[in-house]
Design an enzyme around this catalytic site. Structure first.
Site, PDB file in Angstrom:
ATOM      1  N   PRO A 280      36.314   0.447   1.971  1.00  0.00           N
ATOM      2  CA  PRO A 280      36.453   1.808   1.445  1.00  0.00           C
ATOM      3  C   PRO A 280      36.586   2.794   2.602  1.00  0.00           C
ATOM      4  O   PRO A 280      36.373   2.429   3.761  1.00  0.00           O
ATOM      5  CB  PRO A 280      35.143   2.029   0.695  1.00  0.00           C
ATOM      6  CG  PRO A 280      34.155   1.149   1.397  1.00  0.00           C
ATOM      7  CD  PRO A 280      34.922  -0.032   1.938  1.00  0.00           C
TER       8      PRO A 280
ATOM      9  N   GLU B 149      50.150   2.288  -2.209  1.00  0.00           N
ATOM     10  CA  GLU B 149      50.199   3.566  -2.936  1.00  0.00           C
ATOM     11  C   GLU B 149      50.077   4.649  -1.886  1.00  0.00           C
ATOM     12  O   GLU B 149      48.982   4.925  -1.402  1.00  0.00           O
ATOM     13  CB  GLU B 149      49.050   3.678  -3.936  1.00  0.00           C
ATOM     14  CG  GLU B 149      49.056   2.653  -5.039  1.00  0.00           C
ATOM     15  CD  GLU B 149      50.139   2.893  -6.073  1.00  0.00           C
ATOM     16  OE1 GLU B 149      50.897   3.885  -5.950  1.00  0.00           O
ATOM     17  OE2 GLU B 149      50.251   2.065  -6.994  1.00  0.00           O
ATOM     18  N   LEU B 150      51.196   5.259  -1.536  1.00  0.00           N
ATOM     19  CA  LEU B 150      51.197   6.163  -0.383  1.00  0.00           C
ATOM     20  C   LEU B 150      51.390   7.616  -0.840  1.00  0.00           C
ATOM     21  O   LEU B 150      51.043   7.971  -1.950  1.00  0.00           O
ATOM     22  CB  LEU B 150      52.269   5.697   0.606  1.00  0.00           C
ATOM     23  CG  LEU B 150      52.205   4.188   0.936  1.00  0.00           C
ATOM     24  CD1 LEU B 150      53.310   3.775   1.879  1.00  0.00           C
ATOM     25  CD2 LEU B 150      50.842   3.810   1.514  1.00  0.00           C
TER      26      LEU B 150
ATOM     27  N   CYS C  30      47.319  12.427  -4.718  1.00  0.00           N
ATOM     28  CA  CYS C  30      48.703  12.150  -4.295  1.00  0.00           C
ATOM     29  C   CYS C  30      49.694  12.482  -5.404  1.00  0.00           C
ATOM     30  O   CYS C  30      50.899  12.376  -5.194  1.00  0.00           O
ATOM     31  CB  CYS C  30      48.848  10.717  -3.823  1.00  0.00           C
ATOM     32  SG  CYS C  30      48.137   9.553  -4.954  1.00  0.00           S
TER      33      CYS C  30
ATOM     34  N   GLY D  11      46.558   5.194   0.456  1.00  0.00           N
ATOM     35  CA  GLY D  11      46.249   6.115   1.550  1.00  0.00           C
ATOM     36  C   GLY D  11      47.515   6.783   2.044  1.00  0.00           C
ATOM     37  O   GLY D  11      48.500   6.897   1.321  1.00  0.00           O
ATOM     38  N   SER D  12      47.480   7.178   3.292  1.00  0.00           N
ATOM     39  CA  SER D  12      48.592   7.964   3.829  1.00  0.00           C
ATOM     40  C   SER D  12      49.811   7.078   4.104  1.00  0.00           C
ATOM     41  O   SER D  12      49.686   5.872   4.334  1.00  0.00           O
ATOM     42  CB  SER D  12      48.147   8.643   5.124  1.00  0.00           C
ATOM     43  OG  SER D  12      47.823   7.669   6.084  1.00  0.00           O
TER      44      SER D  12
ATOM     45  N   TRP E 278      39.439   8.284   0.245  1.00  0.00           N
ATOM     46  CA  TRP E 278      38.248   9.049  -0.112  1.00  0.00           C
ATOM     47  C   TRP E 278      38.450   9.949  -1.340  1.00  0.00           C
ATOM     48  O   TRP E 278      37.485  10.506  -1.847  1.00  0.00           O
ATOM     49  CB  TRP E 278      37.826   9.944   1.072  1.00  0.00           C
ATOM     50  CG  TRP E 278      38.988  10.722   1.636  1.00  0.00           C
ATOM     51  CD1 TRP E 278      39.748  10.373   2.718  1.00  0.00           C
ATOM     52  CD2 TRP E 278      39.547  11.930   1.120  1.00  0.00           C
ATOM     53  NE1 TRP E 278      40.750  11.304   2.907  1.00  0.00           N
ATOM     54  CE2 TRP E 278      40.649  12.268   1.934  1.00  0.00           C
ATOM     55  CE3 TRP E 278      39.232  12.776   0.042  1.00  0.00           C
ATOM     56  CZ2 TRP E 278      41.437  13.402   1.711  1.00  0.00           C
ATOM     57  CZ3 TRP E 278      40.009  13.897  -0.181  1.00  0.00           C
ATOM     58  CH2 TRP E 278      41.099  14.201   0.649  1.00  0.00           C
ATOM     59  N   ASN E 279      39.688  10.140  -1.784  1.00  0.00           N
ATOM     60  CA  ASN E 279      39.875  11.165  -2.830  1.00  0.00           C
ATOM     61  C   ASN E 279      39.437  10.696  -4.220  1.00  0.00           C
ATOM     62  O   ASN E 279      38.982  11.494  -5.030  1.00  0.00           O
ATOM     63  CB  ASN E 279      41.306  11.725  -2.826  1.00  0.00           C
ATOM     64  CG  ASN E 279      42.358  10.695  -3.093  1.00  0.00           C
ATOM     65  OD1 ASN E 279      42.103   9.500  -3.003  1.00  0.00           O
ATOM     66  ND2 ASN E 279      43.553  11.143  -3.410  1.00  0.00           N
TER      67      ASN E 279
ATOM     68  N   GLU F   4      52.718  16.937   2.262  1.00  0.00           N
ATOM     69  CA  GLU F   4      51.748  17.038   1.172  1.00  0.00           C
ATOM     70  C   GLU F   4      50.682  18.052   1.583  1.00  0.00           C
ATOM     71  O   GLU F   4      50.071  17.917   2.649  1.00  0.00           O
ATOM     72  CB  GLU F   4      51.072  15.687   0.951  1.00  0.00           C
ATOM     73  CG  GLU F   4      51.754  14.821  -0.057  1.00  0.00           C
ATOM     74  CD  GLU F   4      50.892  13.640  -0.443  1.00  0.00           C
ATOM     75  OE1 GLU F   4      50.543  13.527  -1.618  1.00  0.00           O
ATOM     76  OE2 GLU F   4      50.564  12.823   0.441  1.00  0.00           O
TER      77      GLU F   4
HETATM   78  P1  ADP Z   1      43.728   9.905   4.554  1.00  0.00           P
HETATM   79  O1  ADP Z   1      44.510  10.658   5.590  1.00  0.00           O
HETATM   80  O2  ADP Z   1      43.987  10.342   3.177  1.00  0.00           O
HETATM   81  O3  ADP Z   1      42.292   9.713   4.884  1.00  0.00           O
HETATM   82  P2  ADP Z   1      44.299   7.306   5.559  1.00  0.00           P
HETATM   83  O4  ADP Z   1      45.557   6.543   5.339  1.00  0.00           O
HETATM   84  O5  ADP Z   1      43.985   7.741   6.924  1.00  0.00           O
HETATM   85  O6  ADP Z   1      44.386   8.499   4.535  1.00  0.00           O
HETATM   86  O7  ADP Z   1      43.056   6.489   5.032  1.00  0.00           O
HETATM   87  C1  ADP Z   1      43.096   5.635   3.914  1.00  0.00           C
HETATM   88  C2  ADP Z   1      42.287   4.398   4.223  1.00  0.00           C
HETATM   89  O8  ADP Z   1      42.905   3.731   5.324  1.00  0.00           O
HETATM   90  C3  ADP Z   1      40.848   4.676   4.668  1.00  0.00           C
HETATM   91  O9  ADP Z   1      40.002   3.677   4.148  1.00  0.00           O
HETATM   92  C4  ADP Z   1      40.927   4.577   6.172  1.00  0.00           C
HETATM   93  O10 ADP Z   1      39.709   4.242   6.788  1.00  0.00           O
HETATM   94  C5  ADP Z   1      41.929   3.434   6.313  1.00  0.00           C
HETATM   95  N1  ADP Z   1      42.571   3.344   7.636  1.00  0.00           N
HETATM   96  C6  ADP Z   1      42.859   4.323   8.495  1.00  0.00           C
HETATM   97  N2  ADP Z   1      43.421   3.821   9.612  1.00  0.00           N
HETATM   98  C7  ADP Z   1      43.498   2.482   9.452  1.00  0.00           C
HETATM   99  C8  ADP Z   1      43.976   1.385  10.259  1.00  0.00           C
HETATM  100  N3  ADP Z   1      44.520   1.568  11.449  1.00  0.00           N
HETATM  101  N4  ADP Z   1      43.876   0.139   9.737  1.00  0.00           N
HETATM  102  C9  ADP Z   1      43.338  -0.068   8.530  1.00  0.00           C
HETATM  103  N5  ADP Z   1      42.877   0.918   7.741  1.00  0.00           N
HETATM  104  C10 ADP Z   1      42.941   2.173   8.182  1.00  0.00           C
END
Ligand code: ADP
Length: 484
Positions: free
Chosen positions: A181, A255-256, A289, A233-234, A156-157, A387
């Site tokens: 997304p 990209e974590l 990030c 994402g995370s 989302w960022n 972070e």
């Molecule tokens: P943040 O904590 O920055 O939101 P996330 O890693 O939770 O980071 O989210 C990044 C993306 O990963 C988002 O699109 C989110 O919906 C997706 N996501 C979260 N959990 C899962 C999962 N179990 N499988 C696939 N995608 C996921």
């Protein structure tokens, strides 16, 4: 430039060229982080819609991959131009769902579009090799081919740029895509799909689903037709997806998380260092990030640096990203972000850190955190290990170059690092020793489409942007030819 974003507020998913609802007609609300008002709804999809999107991408792959790179480039350049033509509306929509100040949203639309232009051009340069033979009758050739259907999961960022950074090289290489997304910011992605449709990009080439992240992720990772997953994402979700992709041995780009260190040496240009660290720290309200997470300042410049940072942090304006005159800091994405930041600040204070400014939720609203400056921190605190992902600058004092490098490298991640110094020898030494994918020297802003973005260690796999970025979407095929 029109700011009429309503035209682009698509409240349906996009599968096989059709705008569609969830099979069970369920929807998810999307809220404005500024005042928690409703922006709109999106379909709450799951596995079955995702499988249909993969069907569509697999069918479209046959013809899309056969087009010449030049024809694909023409589609992409048209898409690029439409995005820029509509950038005011797209940026307004982004600010509504994400919260960032409008000027930053406009900047992201331009930055996001730049990847499309870059990779439209780069797709035409994915030539192979002819390798000198070792046998008279044989010839060795190497060609590059699109890897196939690509799944993308984005955060989302940067709701636009994180998507174009993946779509542009994938489509330019001849791949087709299924994109999921973030459910917090789906409208920017859907607006891009609407413009891709306008640009004439054929049905099935680009599909967007959203809803139950786990259900969608399970299907994307488990389906053997998806040959690559690209994720931003995370770190925790990245590791989960990495494991889930093992069953079908997919290629992965991850990209974590970051935890970027900043090394400010005694010989740095103070004014420049402060201005650039402010930019690296507070962009997107600290939610990137590559945001400066640990600011290490050498003892000789420490007091002057802290004094200048204090003034700079106090001067940051907070508010609605759409307000006039503009603000520099918007709301955070949700209340969970606020809770996490407050816990980190409280733990640091309990272990001896000093809050110079801020340190609390802002009176402006429950998703606003007052820009904060913390000193007397040490690297054992959670605020140094995690972070922060918010508008909190934390300063640590160091004595020697070796100490700063050891501290900087003492985390399991390694995305971006920053260094401020006037010494060319030190620039080189420090850049080589920092265990990070990116080292930014005397500047806080380094991202662009032409250079490789990505990390080492637990920050991920692969590179986005640059001439290297398209390689992640191509397979290498070796052809051995007997000419007799
Ligand atoms: P943040 O904590 O920055 O939101 P996330 O890693 O939770 O980071 O989210 C990044 C993306 O990963 C988002 O699109 C989110 O919906 C997706 N996501 C979260 N959990 C899962 C999962 N179990 N499988 C696939 N995608 C996921």
């Amino acid at each position: 430039m029109t700011r009429d974003y309503q035209t682009f507020l698509k409240q349906q998913a996009y599968i096989d060229g059709q705008w569609c609802l969830a099979d069970n007609a369920q929807v998810l609300p999307v809220y404005n982080p500024f005042d928690q008002s409703l922006v709109g709804h999106v379909p709450n999809m799951g596995g079955s819609e995702t499988t249909r999107a993969i069907d569509a991408a697999a069918a479209a792959l046959v013809s899309w991959s056969k087009l010449t790179a030049l024809v694909r480039a023409d589609y992409l350049l048209k898409w690029h131009d439409l995005i820029l033509t509509n950038k005011a509306a797209l940026a307004t929509l982004m600010t509504l769902e994400q919260g960032k100040p409008l000027a930053e949203a406009v900047g992201e639309i331009e930055f996001g579009a730049s990847f499309i232009r870059w990779f439209a051009e780069e797709g035409r340069r994915t030539g192979g090799d002819i390798i000198p033979t070792e046998k008279d009758n044989l010839r060795y050739l190497v060609i590059k081919q699109p890897i196939g259907v690509v799944a993308a999961i984005t955060p989302w960022n940067f709701p636009t740029a994180m998507l174009t950074r993946k779509c542009a090289p994938a489509l330019a290489a001849g791949c087709t895509m299924v994109i999921k997304p973030s459910e917090l910011t789906p409208f920017s992605a859907l607006a891009l799909a609407a413009l891709a449709e306008q640009a004439g990009i054929p049905k099935g080439v680009l599909n967007i689903v959203m809803g139950d992240a786990k259900a969608i992720g399970d299907v994307l990772c488990g389906d053997a037709r998806v040959r690559k997953l690209t994720f931003t994402g995370s770190t925790n979700i990245g590791k989960l997806l990495y494991r889930q992709c093992a069953g079908t041995v997919k290629k992965l780009s991850l990209e974590l998380g970051g935890n970027a260190p900043v090394l400010v040496f005694d010989d740095a240009d103070l004014d420049k260092a402060v201005a650039q660290v402010m930019a690296a720290k507070f962009r997107n309200s600290g939610q990137t990030c590559v945001c400066a997470n640990r600011i290490f300042v050498q003892t000789g410049i420490y007091d002057r640096f802290v004094a200048a940072m204090t003034v700079a942090v106090q001067n940051l304006s907070l508010g609605n990203g759409l307000s006039v005159p503009p603000v520099l800091i918007g709301p955070l994405i949700n209340e969970a972000a606020i809770t996490k930041i407050q816990a980190l600040v409280d733990q640091a204070v309990s272990k001896g850190a000093t809050v110079v400014y801020g340190g609390h939720v802002d009176p402006l609203g429950r998703q606003f955190y007052t820009p904060t400056l913390i000193v007397n921190a040490d690297v054992s605190m959670d605020i140094a290990q995690d972070e922060i992902f918010g508008p909190v600058a934390v300063i640590y004092r160091f004595e020697t170059e070796a100490q700063a490098i050891t501290w900087a490298n003492s985390v399991p991640v390694g995305l971006a690092a920053y260094c401020f110094t006037a010494n060319i020898g030190r620039t080189w030494r420090v850049s080589e020793q920092l265990a990070f994918g990116i080292v930014s020297v005397n500047t806080g802003l380094f991202s662009n489409a032409t250079t490789p973005f990505g990390g080492v260690k637990e920050s991920g796999l692969g590179r986005e942007g640059s001439k290297y970025g398209i390689e992640d979407y191509l397979d290498i095929k070796y052809i051995c030819l007997d000419i007799n």
